[in-house]
Scaffold this motif. Structure first.
Motif, PDB file in Angstrom:
ATOM      1  N   ALA A 121     -34.770  47.391 -74.997  1.00  0.00           N
ATOM      2  CA  ALA A 121     -34.125  46.133 -74.606  1.00  0.00           C
ATOM      3  C   ALA A 121     -34.829  44.933 -75.228  1.00  0.00           C
ATOM      4  O   ALA A 121     -34.185  43.945 -75.598  1.00  0.00           O
ATOM      5  N   GLY A 122     -36.152  45.008 -75.367  1.00  0.00           N
ATOM      6  CA  GLY A 122     -36.887  43.879 -75.953  1.00  0.00           C
ATOM      7  C   GLY A 122     -36.452  43.621 -77.387  1.00  0.00           C
ATOM      8  O   GLY A 122     -36.182  42.478 -77.787  1.00  0.00           O
ATOM      9  N   LEU A 123     -36.368  44.688 -78.175  1.00  0.00           N
ATOM     10  CA  LEU A 123     -35.912  44.547 -79.571  1.00  0.00           C
ATOM     11  C   LEU A 123     -34.459  44.080 -79.611  1.00  0.00           C
ATOM     12  O   LEU A 123     -34.087  43.232 -80.437  1.00  0.00           O
ATOM     13  N   THR A 124     -33.654  44.608 -78.720  1.00  0.00           N
ATOM     14  CA  THR A 124     -32.233  44.243 -78.714  1.00  0.00           C
ATOM     15  C   THR A 124     -32.049  42.756 -78.384  1.00  0.00           C
ATOM     16  O   THR A 124     -31.238  42.072 -79.018  1.00  0.00           O
ATOM     17  N   SER A 125     -32.817  42.259 -77.424  1.00  0.00           N
ATOM     18  CA  SER A 125     -32.738  40.829 -77.088  1.00  0.00           C
ATOM     19  C   SER A 125     -33.087  39.970 -78.296  1.00  0.00           C
ATOM     20  O   SER A 125     -32.421  38.966 -78.577  1.00  0.00           O
ATOM     21  N   TYR A 126     -34.129  40.379 -79.004  1.00  0.00           N
ATOM     22  CA  TYR A 126     -34.542  39.627 -80.201  1.00  0.00           C
ATOM     23  C   TYR A 126     -33.437  39.634 -81.256  1.00  0.00           C
ATOM     24  O   TYR A 126     -33.093  38.590 -81.830  1.00  0.00           O
ATOM     25  N   LEU A 127     -32.851  40.815 -81.487  1.00  0.00           N
ATOM     26  CA  LEU A 127     -31.802  40.922 -82.510  1.00  0.00           C
ATOM     27  C   LEU A 127     -30.555  40.144 -82.100  1.00  0.00           C
ATOM     28  O   LEU A 127     -29.855  39.586 -82.952  1.00  0.00           O
ATOM     29  N   LEU A 128     -30.248  40.117 -80.814  1.00  0.00           N
ATOM     30  CA  LEU A 128     -29.080  39.353 -80.353  1.00  0.00           C
ATOM     31  C   LEU A 128     -29.283  37.859 -80.553  1.00  0.00           C
ATOM     32  O   LEU A 128     -28.357  37.136 -80.923  1.00  0.00           O
TER      33      LEU A 128
END
Ligand SMILES: NC(=O)c1ccc[n+]([C@@H]2O[C@H](COP(=O)([O-])OP(=O)(O)OC[C@H]3O[C@@H](n4cnc5c(N)ncnc54)[C@H](O)[C@@H]3O)[C@@H](O)[C@H]2O)c1
Length: 248
Positions: free
Chosen positions: A220-227
């Motif tokens: 989720a941390g990486l996904t938040s950054y990519l979003l």
């Protein structure tokens, strides 16, 4: 806060498969950094939305159903004014997915959810993202789409296809300011692992350089950054997040 700090304040993000595991963690983290989260799944979506509170709305969405995609995206555009982000996270796996044992029915089901569902999702949000002049899509693939892994035939085909679609759509819509990236988790502790024995999971931890399995919050941390606009110049990438498993 700097522009490079992940922030989704006031932005609407649709997350599929958000009733459980990685999708649930993604929805919660996106809400923590300010998003209006559209929590979708075929089960568990109401519970995740209730946990998030006022920043969330829940919709039942089977990602293989093109009509359902249209209905949900139309409802979100009506209620929230647009769609900024999409996380194509819904997925299935199978314990019987080797060349020797996979069936035609099993192949079709896996390709339907894990590959076609991602295409339908990207297609459904394209018009509102074009209208807004921006957008960020994160597709949840797998290390099995990057390297060979035992016993995941149709799954690997689907995830490799997701990575290929990610690259293609990212190029096609880069000038429209629509970014498309993929996250490729290694084995992560969620219900999708099903009946995999503790012994096998311990063995996977042992051959992972960081010595542990992934947790939903890692992804989720990486996904938040990519979003978020913090990754404004990043598109078309498939990023492995696996404690070093895929680089051995
Ligand atoms: N857990 C892992 O080890 C791992 C590793 C690599 C990639 N992934 C990927 O991460 C994603 C999330 O999986 P997870 O580990 O959180 O598993 P999970 O089983 O906890 O969650 C998957 C969710 O997808 C939903 N879903 C299944 N079919 C659906 C459909 N047709 N329409 C809508 N929703 C549907 C399920 O209801 C469930 O809530 C999947 O795409 C999976 O392939 C997981």
């Amino acid at each position: 806060m700097s522009a490079m700090t992940p922030d989704l304040t006031g932005r609407t993000v649709i997350v599929t498969g958000a009733g459980s595991g990685i999708g649930k963690a993604v929805a919660i983290q996106a809400a923590v950094i300010g998003a209006n989260v559209v929590v979708t799944d075929i089960k568990g979506q109401d519970e995740t939305a209730a946990e998030i509170g006022a920043a969330a709305e829940a919709h039942e969405l089977d990602v293989t159903d093109a009509g359902a995609w249209s209905r949900v995206v139309e409802a979100v555009v009506a209620s929230r004014g647009g769609v900024y982000g999409l996380v194509n996270n819904a997925g299935i796996a199978s314990a019987t997915d080797s060349l020797a044992v996979q069936t035609e029915e099993g192949w079709d089901a896996m390709i339907g959810v894990d590959l076609k569902g991602v295409w339908l999702g990207m297609r459904a949000v394209l018009a509102p993202m074009l209208a807004a002049g921006e957008g960020s899509i994160v597709n949840v693939a797998s290390v099995a789409g990057l390297i060979g892994v035992s016993d995941v035939l149709a799954y690997s085909a689907a995830k490799g296809g997701v990575i290929a679609m990610t690259r293609q759509v990212s190029i096609q819509h880069a000038k429209d300011q629509i970014r498309v990236n993929a996250v490729c988790p290694g084995v992560t502790q969620t219900p999708i692992l099903g009946d995999i024995s503790d012994e096998l999971l311990a063995a996977i931890s042992n051959i992972t350089p960081m010595g542990r399995l992934g947790q939903p919050d890692d992804i989720a941390g990486l996904t938040s950054y990519l979003l978020s606009p913090a990754s404004a110049f990043l598109t078309g990438q498939a990023i492995a997040i696996c404690g070093g498993f895929s680089v051995q």
